[in-house]
Design a protein around this motif. Sequence first.
Motif, PDB file in Angstrom:
ATOM      1  N   ASP A 222       0.842  -1.193   0.000  1.00 17.40           N
ATOM      2  CA  ASP A 222       0.000   0.000   0.000  1.00 17.40           C
ATOM      3  C   ASP A 222       0.878   1.244   0.000  1.00 17.40           C
ATOM      4  N   ARG A 226      -3.474   3.553   0.050  1.00 10.68           N
ATOM      5  CA  ARG A 226      -4.188   3.016  -1.109  1.00 10.68           C
ATOM      6  C   ARG A 226      -3.500   1.761  -1.613  1.00 10.68           C
ATOM      7  N   LYS A 275      -1.471  -5.023 -14.604  1.00  7.64           N
ATOM      8  CA  LYS A 275      -2.228  -3.776 -14.597  1.00  7.64           C
ATOM      9  C   LYS A 275      -2.351  -3.240 -13.178  1.00  7.64           C
ATOM     10  N   PRO A 276      -2.565  -1.928 -13.029  1.00 10.80           N
ATOM     11  CA  PRO A 276      -2.784  -1.360 -11.699  1.00 10.80           C
ATOM     12  C   PRO A 276      -3.993  -1.980 -11.018  1.00 10.80           C
ATOM     13  N   VAL A 277      -3.995  -1.940  -9.687  1.00 15.18           N
ATOM     14  CA  VAL A 277      -5.088  -2.511  -8.907  1.00 15.18           C
ATOM     15  C   VAL A 277      -6.413  -1.870  -9.279  1.00 15.18           C
ATOM     16  N   GLU A 278      -6.417  -0.543  -9.452  1.00 19.61           N
ATOM     17  CA  GLU A 278      -7.676   0.163  -9.752  1.00 19.61           C
ATOM     18  C   GLU A 278      -8.223  -0.173 -11.134  1.00 19.61           C
ATOM     19  N   GLU A 279      -7.408  -0.830 -11.972  1.00 18.88           N
ATOM     20  CA  GLU A 279      -7.871  -1.253 -13.290  1.00 18.88           C
ATOM     21  C   GLU A 279      -8.176  -2.744 -13.335  1.00 18.88           C
ATOM     22  N   GLY A 280      -8.263  -3.351 -12.159  1.00 17.79           N
ATOM     23  CA  GLY A 280      -8.594  -4.764 -12.088  1.00 17.79           C
ATOM     24  C   GLY A 280      -7.409  -5.699 -12.098  1.00 17.79           C
ATOM     25  N   GLY A 283      -1.558  -5.106  -9.691  1.00 10.68           N
ATOM     26  CA  GLY A 283      -0.664  -4.005  -9.368  1.00 10.68           C
ATOM     27  C   GLY A 283       0.794  -4.407  -9.351  1.00 10.68           C
TER      28      GLY A 283
END
Length: 339
Positions: A222, A226, A275-280, A283
Motif C-alpha cells: 500500500d 491506497r 495492470k494497476p489494482v484500480e484497473e482490475g 498491481g
Amino acid sequence: MKLASLNDGTRDGRLVVVTKDLTRYTDASFLVPTLQSAVDNWARISPHLEALAGSLELGAVPSQRFHEHDALSPLPRAFQWADGSAYVNHVELVRKARGAGMPESFWTDPLIYQGGSDSFLRPREPIRVADEAYGIDMEGEVAVIVDDVRIGVTIDEARAAIRLVMLVNDVSLRGLIPDELAKGFGFFQSKPSSAFSPVAVTPDELGDAWDGSKVHLPLSVDLNGRAFGRANAGVDMTFDFPALIAHAARTRPLCAGTIIGSGTVSNKRDGAPGKPVEEGGVGYSCLAELRMIETIDEGEPRTPFLRFGDLVRIEMKDAYGHSIFGAIEQQVINYGREA
C-alpha cells in the motif's frame, strides 16, 4: 511458530515467541538470547522454542501484549543478505526502464546481489534519504533464513535448509543505479538499508500456502493508504527459493542466518505486464514497474518515485484475512532535516 526480536537497547534485540494472531509474546531469551543464536543451534533449540510456542497458545506461560512498533527486524543484522531477482518479469521491466537489454540467460540463470546486512531498519522505522532526486523506491519481497548450507548443495538439500520466512522492503534508489552499475562493480550506494517484517515464521505456519519452495499468497503493498500491489508471491516466480539458495552456494558455503531474498514480487496478466489494482490488475510491488508500464503506454512515466512524507505498508495475509508476519510500515523522511 512465530519469532521476533524485541528492541531492548542492544544491537541484536531479545528473542521472543509470538502468538499466531500476533497479539501476545513470551520471552524466549532464557533458552537462547537472540534469533541468530537460535539459528546457529537450530536442531537443538527449535524443539524447545516449539514447545514454548505451544504453551503460549494455551496461555500456560507468562505473556505480554505484542506491539509491532517494539520489534526490530527479526535479524537486526546478519552475516549475509543475498537478494535474488526471481521474478524475471520485474527484471525485464526495470531493465527496459533504464535502457538495458535482457539477455536470454536471465531466464535460466538466477540473479543475486550481495546487499548490506550490517544495519537493517526496524519494520516501523522511517526510510531516511538525503534527496528525492535519488529516485526512492520500495520493493516488496519475501525472504528466507537458512541453516548452514554446504558448497554445491543439491536442490533438495537447499529446500531442507530453509528455517524461517519473512517479508522485506528492499529500498532502492533508482536514480543512482544506472551510473553505479555502469562501473561494472554492482550495487552499493543505490541500495540503502532494508527492513524486514516484525516476525519471522517457520514454514509450517504458512500451511498449504507453502509448497516447500515458494509462498502462494498475495503480497499487499500500500502507498499512502491506497492499494498499490497485490501480486501473488507464488506466481511467475521463475526461480524458487531452493534454486536461489543452490545458486548462491555454488562456489561457497552459506552460514546459518544467511538471508536469501526473492526479489520484487511481480506478476504478469495474460502474458503481458500487470495492470494497476484500480484497473482490475494485481498491481506492482515497486514503483519502477508502474513507471515502465506508463512509459510503454504513454511515452513517459507520470508516477513519481517516493517523496518525503510518503507512507509504504507491506503485509501478507492468510486465506482468512489474518496478518501472518505483521506489517512493514515506513514513512520516507529527509534525514538532513530531522529535528
